[in-house]
Design a protein around this motif. Structure first.
Motif, PDB file in Angstrom:
ATOM      1  N   LEU A   1      62.645  40.621  14.083  1.00  0.00           N
ATOM      2  CA  LEU A   1      63.714  40.052  14.261  1.00  0.00           C
ATOM      3  C   LEU A   1      63.753  38.712  15.141  1.00  0.00           C
ATOM      4  O   LEU A   1      64.630  37.861  14.563  1.00  0.00           O
ATOM      5  CB  LEU A   1      64.853  40.912  14.497  1.00  0.00           C
ATOM      6  CG  LEU A   1      65.420  42.189  13.411  1.00  0.00           C
ATOM      7  CD1 LEU A   1      66.180  43.142  14.259  1.00  0.00           C
ATOM      8  CD2 LEU A   1      66.055  41.257  12.401  1.00  0.00           C
ATOM      9  N   ALA A   2      63.238  38.711  16.033  1.00  0.00           N
ATOM     10  CA  ALA A   2      63.090  37.503  17.009  1.00  0.00           C
ATOM     11  C   ALA A   2      61.872  36.638  16.610  1.00  0.00           C
ATOM     12  O   ALA A   2      61.846  35.611  17.225  1.00  0.00           O
ATOM     13  CB  ALA A   2      62.908  38.268  18.465  1.00  0.00           C
ATOM     14  N   ASP A   3      61.373  36.865  15.479  1.00  0.00           N
ATOM     15  CA  ASP A   3      60.151  36.039  15.136  1.00  0.00           C
ATOM     16  C   ASP A   3      59.031  35.817  16.059  1.00  0.00           C
ATOM     17  O   ASP A   3      58.603  34.631  16.084  1.00  0.00           O
ATOM     18  CB  ASP A   3      60.626  34.587  14.589  1.00  0.00           C
ATOM     19  CG  ASP A   3      59.893  33.928  13.473  1.00  0.00           C
ATOM     20  OD1 ASP A   3      58.796  34.533  13.020  1.00  0.00           O
ATOM     21  OD2 ASP A   3      59.980  32.873  13.393  1.00  0.00           O
ATOM     22  N   ALA A   4      58.843  36.943  16.639  1.00  0.00           N
ATOM     23  CA  ALA A   4      57.836  37.061  17.549  1.00  0.00           C
ATOM     24  C   ALA A   4      56.413  37.621  16.887  1.00  0.00           C
ATOM     25  O   ALA A   4      56.606  38.826  16.646  1.00  0.00           O
ATOM     26  CB  ALA A   4      58.226  37.781  18.957  1.00  0.00           C
ATOM     27  N   PRO A   5      55.367  37.028  17.278  1.00  0.00           N
ATOM     28  CA  PRO A   5      54.212  37.721  16.739  1.00  0.00           C
ATOM     29  C   PRO A   5      53.627  38.892  17.242  1.00  0.00           C
ATOM     30  O   PRO A   5      52.990  39.751  16.700  1.00  0.00           O
ATOM     31  CB  PRO A   5      53.155  36.462  16.903  1.00  0.00           C
ATOM     32  CG  PRO A   5      53.611  35.649  17.898  1.00  0.00           C
ATOM     33  CD  PRO A   5      55.331  35.626  18.032  1.00  0.00           C
ATOM     34  N   ASP A   6      53.923  38.845  18.643  1.00  0.00           N
ATOM     35  CA  ASP A   6      53.505  40.140  19.393  1.00  0.00           C
ATOM     36  C   ASP A   6      54.768  41.061  20.213  1.00  0.00           C
ATOM     37  O   ASP A   6      56.006  40.335  20.440  1.00  0.00           O
ATOM     38  CB  ASP A   6      52.456  39.701  20.680  1.00  0.00           C
ATOM     39  CG  ASP A   6      51.332  39.044  20.001  1.00  0.00           C
ATOM     40  OD1 ASP A   6      50.759  39.307  19.144  1.00  0.00           O
ATOM     41  OD2 ASP A   6      51.004  37.881  20.355  1.00  0.00           O
ATOM     42  N   ILE A   7      54.579  42.117  20.375  1.00  0.00           N
ATOM     43  CA  ILE A   7      55.345  42.956  20.975  1.00  0.00           C
ATOM     44  C   ILE A   7      55.430  42.547  22.392  1.00  0.00           C
ATOM     45  O   ILE A   7      54.591  42.655  23.227  1.00  0.00           O
ATOM     46  CB  ILE A   7      55.213  44.391  20.876  1.00  0.00           C
ATOM     47  CG1 ILE A   7      55.472  44.889  19.235  1.00  0.00           C
ATOM     48  CG2 ILE A   7      56.378  45.418  21.435  1.00  0.00           C
ATOM     49  CD1 ILE A   7      54.993  46.161  18.833  1.00  0.00           C
ATOM     50  N   ARG A   8      56.639  42.436  22.863  1.00  0.00           N
ATOM     51  CA  ARG A   8      56.734  42.051  24.421  1.00  0.00           C
ATOM     52  C   ARG A   8      57.628  43.059  25.258  1.00  0.00           C
ATOM     53  O   ARG A   8      58.297  43.975  24.539  1.00  0.00           O
ATOM     54  CB  ARG A   8      57.311  40.704  24.611  1.00  0.00           C
ATOM     55  CG  ARG A   8      56.136  39.647  24.382  1.00  0.00           C
ATOM     56  CD  ARG A   8      55.090  39.795  25.127  1.00  0.00           C
ATOM     57  NE  ARG A   8      53.842  38.660  25.037  1.00  0.00           N
ATOM     58  CZ  ARG A   8      52.793  38.999  24.302  1.00  0.00           C
ATOM     59  NH1 ARG A   8      52.654  40.266  23.960  1.00  0.00           N
ATOM     60  NH2 ARG A   8      51.855  38.109  24.035  1.00  0.00           N
ATOM     61  N   LYS A   9      57.796  43.019  26.521  1.00  0.00           N
ATOM     62  CA  LYS A   9      58.623  44.020  27.213  1.00  0.00           C
ATOM     63  C   LYS A   9      60.058  43.959  26.790  1.00  0.00           C
ATOM     64  O   LYS A   9      60.565  45.175  26.731  1.00  0.00           O
ATOM     65  CB  LYS A   9      58.538  43.485  28.635  1.00  0.00           C
ATOM     66  CG  LYS A   9      59.582  44.596  29.753  1.00  0.00           C
ATOM     67  CD  LYS A   9      59.216  44.094  31.091  1.00  0.00           C
ATOM     68  CE  LYS A   9      59.971  45.186  31.993  1.00  0.00           C
ATOM     69  NZ  LYS A   9      60.073  44.656  33.484  1.00  0.00           N
ATOM     70  N   PRO A  10      60.761  42.968  26.501  1.00  0.00           N
ATOM     71  CA  PRO A  10      62.085  42.979  26.044  1.00  0.00           C
ATOM     72  C   PRO A  10      62.343  43.542  24.714  1.00  0.00           C
ATOM     73  O   PRO A  10      63.341  44.565  24.680  1.00  0.00           O
ATOM     74  CB  PRO A  10      62.575  41.536  25.818  1.00  0.00           C
ATOM     75  CG  PRO A  10      61.727  40.667  26.932  1.00  0.00           C
ATOM     76  CD  PRO A  10      60.370  41.523  26.750  1.00  0.00           C
ATOM     77  N   HIS A  11      61.381  43.612  23.868  1.00  0.00           N
ATOM     78  CA  HIS A  11      61.466  44.367  22.443  1.00  0.00           C
ATOM     79  C   HIS A  11      61.364  45.999  22.802  1.00  0.00           C
ATOM     80  O   HIS A  11      62.080  46.860  22.195  1.00  0.00           O
ATOM     81  CB  HIS A  11      60.409  43.704  21.580  1.00  0.00           C
ATOM     82  CG  HIS A  11      60.293  42.451  21.448  1.00  0.00           C
ATOM     83  ND1 HIS A  11      59.119  41.692  21.292  1.00  0.00           N
ATOM     84  CD2 HIS A  11      61.255  41.499  21.416  1.00  0.00           C
ATOM     85  CE1 HIS A  11      59.135  40.282  21.141  1.00  0.00           C
ATOM     86  NE2 HIS A  11      60.631  40.339  21.237  1.00  0.00           N
ATOM     87  N   VAL A  12      60.247  46.253  23.833  1.00  0.00           N
ATOM     88  CA  VAL A  12      60.093  47.686  24.094  1.00  0.00           C
ATOM     89  C   VAL A  12      61.506  48.049  24.876  1.00  0.00           C
ATOM     90  O   VAL A  12      61.763  49.264  24.742  1.00  0.00           O
ATOM     91  CB  VAL A  12      58.997  47.920  24.889  1.00  0.00           C
ATOM     92  CG1 VAL A  12      58.679  49.218  25.453  1.00  0.00           C
ATOM     93  CG2 VAL A  12      57.869  47.403  24.062  1.00  0.00           C
ATOM     94  N   LEU A  13      61.940  47.291  25.690  1.00  0.00           N
ATOM     95  CA  LEU A  13      63.138  47.891  26.521  1.00  0.00           C
ATOM     96  C   LEU A  13      64.300  48.260  25.533  1.00  0.00           C
ATOM     97  O   LEU A  13      65.059  49.318  25.893  1.00  0.00           O
ATOM     98  CB  LEU A  13      63.772  47.036  27.581  1.00  0.00           C
ATOM     99  CG  LEU A  13      62.725  46.566  28.528  1.00  0.00           C
ATOM    100  CD1 LEU A  13      63.242  45.318  29.496  1.00  0.00           C
ATOM    101  CD2 LEU A  13      62.833  48.004  29.514  1.00  0.00           C
ATOM    102  N   GLU A  14      64.443  47.350  24.500  1.00  0.00           N
ATOM    103  CA  GLU A  14      65.706  47.767  23.545  1.00  0.00           C
ATOM    104  C   GLU A  14      65.103  48.985  22.557  1.00  0.00           C
ATOM    105  O   GLU A  14      66.314  49.770  22.269  1.00  0.00           O
ATOM    106  CB  GLU A  14      65.780  46.523  22.541  1.00  0.00           C
ATOM    107  CG  GLU A  14      66.731  46.729  21.690  1.00  0.00           C
ATOM    108  CD  GLU A  14      67.443  45.521  20.666  1.00  0.00           C
ATOM    109  OE1 GLU A  14      68.133  45.592  19.957  1.00  0.00           O
ATOM    110  OE2 GLU A  14      66.616  44.364  20.923  1.00  0.00           O
ATOM    111  N   ALA A  15      63.888  49.110  22.360  1.00  0.00           N
ATOM    112  CA  ALA A  15      63.499  50.138  21.520  1.00  0.00           C
ATOM    113  C   ALA A  15      63.551  51.561  22.326  1.00  0.00           C
ATOM    114  O   ALA A  15      64.076  52.498  21.721  1.00  0.00           O
ATOM    115  CB  ALA A  15      62.120  49.926  21.086  1.00  0.00           C
TER     116      ALA A  15
END
Length: 515
Positions: A487-501
């Motif tokens: 959704l953020a058009d980010a190629p890799d998973i980063r800390k903010p994505h994991v925090l929300e998950a």
């Protein structure tokens, strides 16, 4: 004299070609039907006899035997009326058998010879195409639906005499042109349930956007009147428009089940099913002496919404566990077996306690801790573990409900969801993998497409230890993080994505606990 017609019968989700063989020999007048015919099929003897006589044809006063082959599965429904009648007329010499050899026939006969619609017209047309027939002849009311199948002629007369005249080359029938507007929405849909009508609840809308983008299951928990049901009804509006193949699958499901869509809704629109909590397990997953599709199949490629989730009987909820994982349901009975698709998004809604006021700041909860625990335990741990997103839905204050301001429409949200789905589709296609969404990824794909950097790994490790999460919950966090990154058009998973998950896996934790 023997005549053969080709027809169809439904066996589970598929249509099976049936040879209708008619033999007329000298003997006492009798009309026998063999070949595992169910009650509705056996009753066609009287319908066929009256239809032929009232349409101006002569019913033979000899021994008539009709065989329905193959005889190793039961035939049900009324679609065999037309081929049986045509077989009798062909055996009497009204038209040549060769003129009917390349056509498939299906239709119920009224007593005056008119054709009535039948169930499963779309699977019948697909079977005709896949088995090399020139076309299919079926009642007028079924014609538009059957014409959606490409590379096949569809003829839709209204009376038996029209079919006989066509086969006798005395008249012509014009093939129908497909009307794709009855399958897919054109020009956008004007939906009654739109997120622009929902005030506040920004974090819930975000969670539902993530759910739609990755096809994740979601559970809404909040006091009565907080808007859970309203937002759940908005879910289909933010899901991507179905592809032609998905729309055909949806239309095929409803055609087999003989269930009509809502007025004005295209056959292939994403379904939204919301069964009452008193439903039986057979009503939910399908069943019966002759297996029929249930609500999970009618929700295929759409949303299954279970409102007041703890009020469903536990035995009913438990039967969902396997279909959620596999996307198909196999129903086995002593004399029949059927497999139906059921790849749906599960959305649930529940109150925090029996009285519904546990998290309501304006009203006091009257439930004892034991009653609250008993209420929550109505949903088993394994089923709760399969819910990818758990989100609290607070009750809004008066000022929040009446506040003016811009509220994002479902169309705007759907554009972001479609972009994320396109990213997923491109990723899987590039890797040569058949996968519908991030939620469908298995262990091998998770390892390949969801690598974590050091910071993200520490966040997940802390969450696993603190909340004692299962391996399924760990996989769910990775899938959610991948969807959020898309959704953020980010190629890799980063800390903010994991925090929300991670915060979506606990109803009582905030993001700050993992920062």
């Amino acid at each position: 004299m023997i005549a053969k017609m080709k027809s169809c019968a439904v066996n589970g989700f598929e249509a099976i070609i049936v040879d209708v063989e008619v033999d007329i020999t000298l003997g006492l007048p009798v009309f026998n039907m063999v070949g595992l015919a169910e009650t509705a099929v056996r009753e066609s003897r009287d319908r066929v006899r009256s239809a032929l006589q009232n349409a101006g044809y002569t019913f033979p006063m000899d021994r008539v035997v009709v065989n329905l082959a193959p005889a190793d599965f039961k035939k049900e429904g009324t679609g065999l009326d037309l081929p049986v009648a045509l077989g009798i007329l062909c055996a009497q010499g009204l038209f040549q058998a060769s003129s009917a050899a390349s056509w498939l026939f299906a239709g119920e006969l009224s007593l005056d010879g008119y054709l009535r619609p039948v169930k499963a017209a779309l699977p019948f047309a697909l079977a005709a195409r896949d088995n090399g027939f020139k076309g299919i002849i079926l009642p007028k009311e079924n014609g538009a639906q059957a014409s959606l199948v490409k590379d096949i002629k569809v003829l839709a007369p209204s009376h038996l005499a029209q079919v006989v005249d066509f086969l006798a080359e005395k008249a012509n029938l014009t093939p129908l042109e497909p009307d794709l507007s009855m399958l897919l929405e054109t020009g956008g849909a004007d939906r009654e349930n739109d997120f622009s009508h929902v005030r506040g609840q920004t974090h819930v809308k975000r969670a539902m956007e993530v759910a739609a983008a990755g096809h994740h299951h979601i559970l809404l928990n909040g006091p009565a009147g907080s808007g859970k049901s309203l937002m759940a009804k908005c879910l289909p509006g933010i899901m991507p428009e179905p592809s032609f193949e998905e729309a055909m699958e949806i239309a095929k499901v409803y055609s087999v089940a003989g269930v009509s869509r809502e007025p004005g809704q295209p056959l292939g629109a994403r379904p939204f099913r919301s069964p009452h909590h008193s439903i039986s397990d057979a009503g939910l997953v399908g069943g019966g002496t002759v297996p029929k599709p249930g609500e999970i199949t009618l929700s295929h490629n759409g949303v299954l919404f279970l409102d007041e989730l703890p009020e469903f009987r536990r035995s009913v909820l438990e039967v969902l566990r396997q279909p959620i994982e596999e996307g198909v349901i196999t129903i086995a009975r002593a004399n029949a077996k059927a497999t139906y698709p059921c790849r749906f998004m599960l959305a649930g809604a529940m109150n925090p306690c029996p009285c519904g006021n546990l998290t309501n700041p304006d009203r006091e909860c009257t439930c004892t801790p034991a009653k609250i625990e008993q209420y929550k335990n109505k949903i088993s741990g394994p089923l709760m573990d399969r819910m990818d997103i758990l989100v609290e839905v607070p009750r809004l204050s008066f000022n929040e409900m009446t506040a003016d301001g811009h509220r994002e429409s479902s169309e705007c949200i759907r554009k972001r969801v479609e972009k994320a789905r396109d990213i997923q589709a491109h990723r899987f296609k590039k890797a040569g993998i058949t996968c519908f969404s991030n939620a469908d990824m298995g262990p091998k794909l998770l390892q390949r497409f969801c690598p974590l950097d050091a910071q993200s790994r520490r966040v997940v490790e802390q969450a696993m230890k603190q909340f004692n999460l299962s391996g399924r919950a760990y996989a769910s966090i990775l899938k959610l993080a991948r969807t959020i990154a898309d959704l953020a058009d980010a190629p890799d998973i980063r800390k903010p994505h994991v925090l929300e998950a991670v915060q979506y896996k606990r109803l009582d934790q905030a993001r700050d606990d993992f920062s």
